[in-house]
Design a protein around this motif. Structure first.
Motif, PDB file in Angstrom:
ATOM      1  N   THR A  71     118.285 -33.212  61.715  1.00 31.51           N
ATOM      2  CA  THR A  71     119.052 -34.298  61.235  1.00 31.51           C
ATOM      3  C   THR A  71     118.593 -34.711  60.058  1.00 31.51           C
ATOM      4  O   THR A  71     119.053 -35.723  59.290  1.00 31.51           O
ATOM      5  N   GLU A 101     124.442 -35.556  61.098  1.00 25.27           N
ATOM      6  CA  GLU A 101     125.476 -35.278  62.282  1.00 25.27           C
ATOM      7  C   GLU A 101     124.926 -34.474  63.384  1.00 25.27           C
ATOM      8  O   GLU A 101     125.964 -34.465  64.683  1.00 25.27           O
ATOM      9  N   GLY A 126     122.508 -34.777  65.183  1.00 29.53           N
ATOM     10  CA  GLY A 126     121.668 -35.228  66.160  1.00 29.53           C
ATOM     11  C   GLY A 126     122.563 -35.775  67.226  1.00 29.53           C
ATOM     12  O   GLY A 126     122.136 -36.137  68.373  1.00 29.53           O
ATOM     13  N   ARG A 127     123.924 -35.485  67.172  1.00 29.78           N
ATOM     14  CA  ARG A 127     124.833 -36.183  68.450  1.00 29.78           C
ATOM     15  C   ARG A 127     124.343 -35.296  69.816  1.00 29.78           C
ATOM     16  O   ARG A 127     123.992 -34.061  69.562  1.00 29.78           O
ATOM     17  N   ALA A 128     124.744 -35.984  70.978  1.00 29.27           N
ATOM     18  CA  ALA A 128     124.774 -35.046  72.202  1.00 29.27           C
ATOM     19  C   ALA A 128     123.374 -34.755  72.572  1.00 29.27           C
ATOM     20  O   ALA A 128     123.244 -33.611  73.158  1.00 29.27           O
ATOM     21  N   LYS A 170     120.885 -33.774  70.644  1.00 26.26           N
ATOM     22  CA  LYS A 170     120.143 -32.700  69.702  1.00 26.26           C
ATOM     23  C   LYS A 170     119.427 -33.070  68.651  1.00 26.26           C
ATOM     24  O   LYS A 170     118.929 -32.451  67.785  1.00 26.26           O
ATOM     25  N   GLY A 171     118.768 -34.535  68.787  1.00 27.07           N
ATOM     26  CA  GLY A 171     118.331 -35.076  67.740  1.00 27.07           C
ATOM     27  C   GLY A 171     116.488 -34.243  67.352  1.00 27.07           C
ATOM     28  O   GLY A 171     116.060 -34.706  66.151  1.00 27.07           O
ATOM     29  N   ASP A 226     130.612 -28.153  61.889  1.00 28.27           N
ATOM     30  CA  ASP A 226     130.991 -29.556  62.513  1.00 28.27           C
ATOM     31  C   ASP A 226     131.161 -29.527  64.040  1.00 28.27           C
ATOM     32  O   ASP A 226     130.748 -30.487  64.583  1.00 28.27           O
ATOM     33  N   GLY A 246     128.814 -31.553  67.125  1.00 30.48           N
ATOM     34  CA  GLY A 246     129.380 -32.252  68.346  1.00 30.48           C
ATOM     35  C   GLY A 246     129.103 -31.873  69.496  1.00 30.48           C
ATOM     36  O   GLY A 246     129.382 -32.608  70.505  1.00 30.48           O
ATOM     37  N   GLN A 247     128.639 -30.545  69.666  1.00 35.40           N
ATOM     38  CA  GLN A 247     128.458 -30.098  71.096  1.00 35.40           C
ATOM     39  C   GLN A 247     127.414 -30.504  71.919  1.00 35.40           C
ATOM     40  O   GLN A 247     126.258 -30.832  71.265  1.00 35.40           O
ATOM     41  N   THR A 248     127.420 -30.657  73.247  1.00 40.62           N
ATOM     42  CA  THR A 248     126.053 -30.816  73.954  1.00 40.62           C
ATOM     43  C   THR A 248     125.593 -29.537  74.268  1.00 40.62           C
ATOM     44  O   THR A 248     125.997 -28.673  74.472  1.00 40.62           O
TER      45      THR A 248
END
Length: 377
Positions: free
Chosen positions: A93, A98, A100-102, A104-105, A139, A143-145
């Motif tokens: 990150t 971006e 870091g979402r779901a 993954k930070g 991208d 956004g994936q978990t």
């Protein structure tokens, strides 16, 4: 059927094994090259490049290498790290907010390179056209978990690896992996085939699955692997079959998928490894660290044991090598049976690239060549 090319006398047994495979149907067409202490000691090719037309495999015939690509893509990231552009143990990150979402930070670049990121497969079908856009692929993955908490386990990222590590390369160099490789490592490694050159490539053909008595894993584990290969919902199938396309498809070849799309001669791939172990690409300390084993054990995707340094595979059930190579060799195999390999202790670089795939744990074409090479040292 005999091969063409050059071979130092000491490596004559390697040529005999290669010729036997061509003559006996183990290979359709193929090439193999070996460098020792920076000198080319073997450069052979032979057989059929295109089964449909009977076109012969020539000296400069290029062929897709499947996942042998990953070592080249990883090296691009390692070069940027050596230049100080990125710190591999820092959070992703810091340069890709971006991502870091779901949850993954805490993911690091090292997690991306060691298949620990928890993103072994896409969470929806991806088309070949979509896969031609590396920014869109990155991208989507941002956004994936993750399927597991990054850094806590490893599972082969068969295709996603390329777009994850590729985003590191793009954000720190302003170039795609294909552009970086061409400009930094040389014009003979193609990640993105010129449209006018597609008809000159070796064409991939499917062979029958092979079986061998000396399986590199216990039979119950191999049975699980076979079952996973037939189950569309398994991590193995989800990782390797999406996006799905023939590796003869022009849209795939011109896109240069950075986990599986490298197209090269065996000579060019072996020369890359020769430069790598010779210090022309990375400093020795950086390469020593990169090939140092980070993870080993049952692979959440591949079922059987895998082992990784920073992008390079180490000898394991999934890079099954003869005993002489198991301590010091590193590199990466490909699904066709291809193999790129380096050995710092021996000053050895090797590449083998066939166009006949032989699925299953019994494919020993590369194994036999590597065994003969080490015997000749």
């Amino acid at each position: 059927m005999t091969s063409s090319g050059s071979c130092d006398a000491a490596f004559g047994p390697v040529r005999e094994i290669f010729d036997e495979s061509l003559a006996g149907g183990g290979d359709l067409g193929a090439a193999v090259a070996v460098y020792l202490d920076g000198r080319c000691v073997l450069d052979l090719w032979g057989g059929i490049a295109d089964e449909r037309t009977g076109r012969r495999w020539e000296r400069d015939t290029r062929c897709v290498t499947f996942s042998a690509t990953k070592a080249v893509t990883a090296t691009a990231a390692l070069v940027l790290a050596e230049r100080g552009a990125v710190t591999l143990d820092a959070r992703v990150t810091e340069w890709w907010p971006e991502f870091g979402r779901a949850g993954k930070g805490d993911t690091t670049a090292e997690h991306l390179l060691t298949h620990q990121a928890g993103l072994p497969a896409f969470d929806r079908p991806i088309s070949v056209d979509e896969a031609s856009d590396p920014v869109a692929m990155a991208d989507h993955l941002a956004g994936q978990t993750p399927e597991w908490r990054p850094g806590t386990d490893h599972g082969y990222h068969a295709l996603t690896f390329g777009w994850l590590v590729g985003e590191l390369v793009r954000r720190h160099s302003g170039r795609t992996v294909g552009e970086f490789v061409r400009e930094e490592f040389g014009p003979d490694l193609w990640l993105g085939v010129p449209a006018g050159s597609i008809d000159d490539l070796a064409r991939i053909s499917a062979g029958r699955p092979t079986k061998a008595p000396d399986l590199p894993a216990p039979k119950p584990l191999v049975d699980r692997l076979v079952a996973a290969s037939q189950d569309p919902a398994s991590p193995l199938q989800r990782s390797t079959a999406n996006p799905g396309a023939s590796f003869n498809k022009p849209a795939l070849l011109t896109a240069g998928w950075p986990a599986a799309g490298l197209v090269a001669t065996a000579r060019a791939l072996a020369e890359f490894y020769s430069g790598l172990i010779g210090g022309a690409v990375l400093g020795r300390d950086r390469l020593d660290d990169a090939v140092r084993e980070r993870v080993r054990g049952p692979d959440r995707t591949l079922i059987t044991e895998s082992a990784f340094g920073l992008g390079f595979m180490r000898p394991s059930a999934n890079m099954y090598l003869p005993p002489a190579a198991r301590v010091t060799a590193f590199g990466h195999p490909g699904a066709s049976g291809a193999l790129g390999l380096g050995d710092l202790d021996c000053g050895l670089a090797l590449a083998y690239i066939p166009n006949l795939t032989r699925p299953g744990p019994g494919d020993r074409r590369a194994y036999r060549l590597v065994e003969a090479v080490y015997a000749a040292l």
